[in-house]
Design an enzyme around this catalytic site. Structure first.
Site, PDB file in Angstrom:
ATOM      1  N   HIS A 126       0.854  -1.186  -0.036  1.00 49.05           N
ATOM      2  CA  HIS A 126      -0.088   0.005  -0.077  1.00 49.05           C
ATOM      3  C   HIS A 126       0.925   1.287   0.010  1.00 49.05           C
ATOM      4  CE1 HIS A 126      -3.469   2.430   0.393  1.00 49.05           C
ATOM      5  NE2 HIS A 126      -4.248   1.747   1.141  1.00 49.05           N
ATOM      6  N   ASP A 159     -12.041  -9.716 -16.156  1.00 51.00           N
ATOM      7  CA  ASP A 159     -12.211 -10.611 -16.542  1.00 51.00           C
ATOM      8  C   ASP A 159     -11.108 -11.039 -17.401  1.00 51.00           C
ATOM      9  OD1 ASP A 159     -13.083 -12.699 -18.237  1.00 51.00           O
ATOM     10  OD2 ASP A 159     -14.961 -11.739 -19.285  1.00 51.00           O
TER      11      ASP A 159
END
Length: 445
Positions: A165, A389
């Site tokens: 992060h 996807d």
């Protein structure tokens, strides 16, 4: 006893292989200092996500994911690098062709089904499917900045991801994931190149000396009573339908305060709804303070504005504070107006002041410094999590890992059903969670 032991062994997630993936092309050496927007997250934990897909072509999918990763890292090369610091404790992210790259772990847990990990309640199984639990971002000095665990399930694939992060926020995370998916689907190149020069938004060199993790204990009492034990947390996903979200928003906007000209947004409407119901479930005293915190994207707030493709952290925490009694005794538009005002007034001037304050006295934040009795919102329903996807369909479920969770942490995701539906993933102390689950006014149909 033997059969019980065998059962335990079967129920373990088995690591079957580890490898590293680097950019396919030689890129040479590059380095970029971490900027003021990045540094507060050094002492947070790696940001963990879990994306689960149906289907049984495990080996083929792993091969395609690794191949696509080598291509997409040519553009997102910092993820294949390391953190570094100079003698003055100025942190940077650096990449060199000799570095080992992204860690890819292959694993099997064929006793777990896709349905098992799509449950609304958080389970211990989730922890085993995502790498780097309990690992601080500062460890990116000697660990990969991205670790991917690909676990074969009974009827699908669990993709556990741990991002450092300190080098990127949610917007950059999902930009990277969408780009990786585009390459795996056969696109010749990604649709939006990352903007990699984070010093364009801020170029102040900040010395950030890290203390040993146990320094506070050393300075304080050494007795066992010195460190309070956190109450056990429960994690749960509450699924808000499109009609439920619309109802919350329309009811709030039908009672706008006098003098208000701007309607409350979907986020503001849902935010105050969560804040009020969690505060009620906690059974706070009227005089107890409660804080609502949102980590807001500042790409369009800074001056000059940065592109959506800016790669790094460009978020700041925005705080709203009031007494529990005021929040609950007043109508919802009271809290919504406070949230709206805090978000709208967080402009380039406020951001600049916050940055200067940090730079003059750098402070290591911990993930639970969000405030007392807080509700802290990370992630955003705008992130296209169900559009990731890779060529075998959309995810069945998207979840956060166990890192950076505390009492009151909330992650918002777009709902799988699409439209305006939103999944609200909440961590709460067990008693408060039980009361929230019984609250019939919380999740509206």
């Amino acid at each position: 006893m033997a059969p019980e032991k065998e059962k335990e062994e079967i129920m373990e997630v088995k690591i079957t292989g580890k490898s590293r993936v680097k950019p396919n092309k030689k890129l040479g050496r590059s380095e970029c200092q971490l900027v003021t927007f990045d540094l507060p997250y050094i002492a947070f934990y790696y940001n963990q996500k879990l994306i689960v897909y149906k289907g049984n072509e495990y080996e083929d999918r792993v091969g395609r994911l690794k191949d696509g990763l080598g291509v997409v890292l040519e553009d997102f090369y910092q993820l294949a690098g390391k953190l570094a610091k100079d003698e003055d404790w100025v942190f940077r992210v650096e990449y060199d062709d000799d570095m080992e790259g992204v860690e890819v772990v292959e694993a099997r847990a064929e006793w777990i089904s896709v349905e098992d990990v799509a449950v609304e309640e958080g389970t211990s199984v989730l922890k085993e499917l995502i790498p780097y639990s309990g690992i601080l971002n500062s460890e990116g000095l000697h660990r990969p900045l991205l670790s991917v665990q690909l676990t074969k399930l009974k009827d699908g694939l669990a993709m556990g991801l741990a991002f450092n992060h300190a080098i990127l926020d949610g917007t950059s995370t999902w930009h990277f994931m969408s780009s990786w998916a585009q390459i795996c689907r056969g696109l010749p190149s990604i649709s939006l190149l990352p903007f990699m020069d984070r010093t364009k938004v801020r170029n102040t060199k900040v010395k950030l000396q890290l203390s040993p993790p146990d320094q506070d204990l050393q300075n304080g009492s050494s007795t066992d009573d010195a460190k309070p034990v956190d109450p056990p947390l429960r994690e749960r996903v509450f699924k808000f339908s499109e009609s439920g979200i619309d109802k919350i928003k329309s009811e709030l906007n039908s009672n706008m305060p006098p003098g208000s000209s701007k309607p409350f947004s979907t986020f503001q409407s849902l935010a105050v709804h969560i804040w009020r119901h969690v505060t009620q479930a906690r059974q706070l005293k009227p005089e107890d303070y409660t804080v609502f915190t949102v980590f807001a994207d500042c790409r369009k707030r800074v001056d000059p504005p940065m592109p959506e493709s800016y790669f790094g952290n460009l978020i700041q925490a925005i705080f709203t504070v009031t007494a529990a009694g005021l929040l609950l005794m007043n109508p919802p538009e009271f809290g919504a107006s406070m949230i709206q005002k805090a978000i709208e007034t967080h402009d380039a001037k406020v951001i600049e002041e916050r940055n200067k304050q940090f730079e003059s006295a750098p402070k290591i934040f911990q993930f639970k410094d969000a405030g007392v009795n807080c509700v802290a919102v990370g992630s955003s329903p705008r992130f296209p999590v169900y559009e990731v996807d890779f060529g075998w369909g959309k995810p069945e479920t998207v979840r956060s890992g166990t890192n950076n969770r505390f009492d009151g942490m909330v992650y918002l995701y777009q709902g799988k059903s699409g439209g305006r539906s939103i999944d609200v993933e909440i961590s709460l102390e067990a008693g408060a969670m039980e009361r929230l689950e019984k609250d019939k006014e919380f999740v509206l149909e």
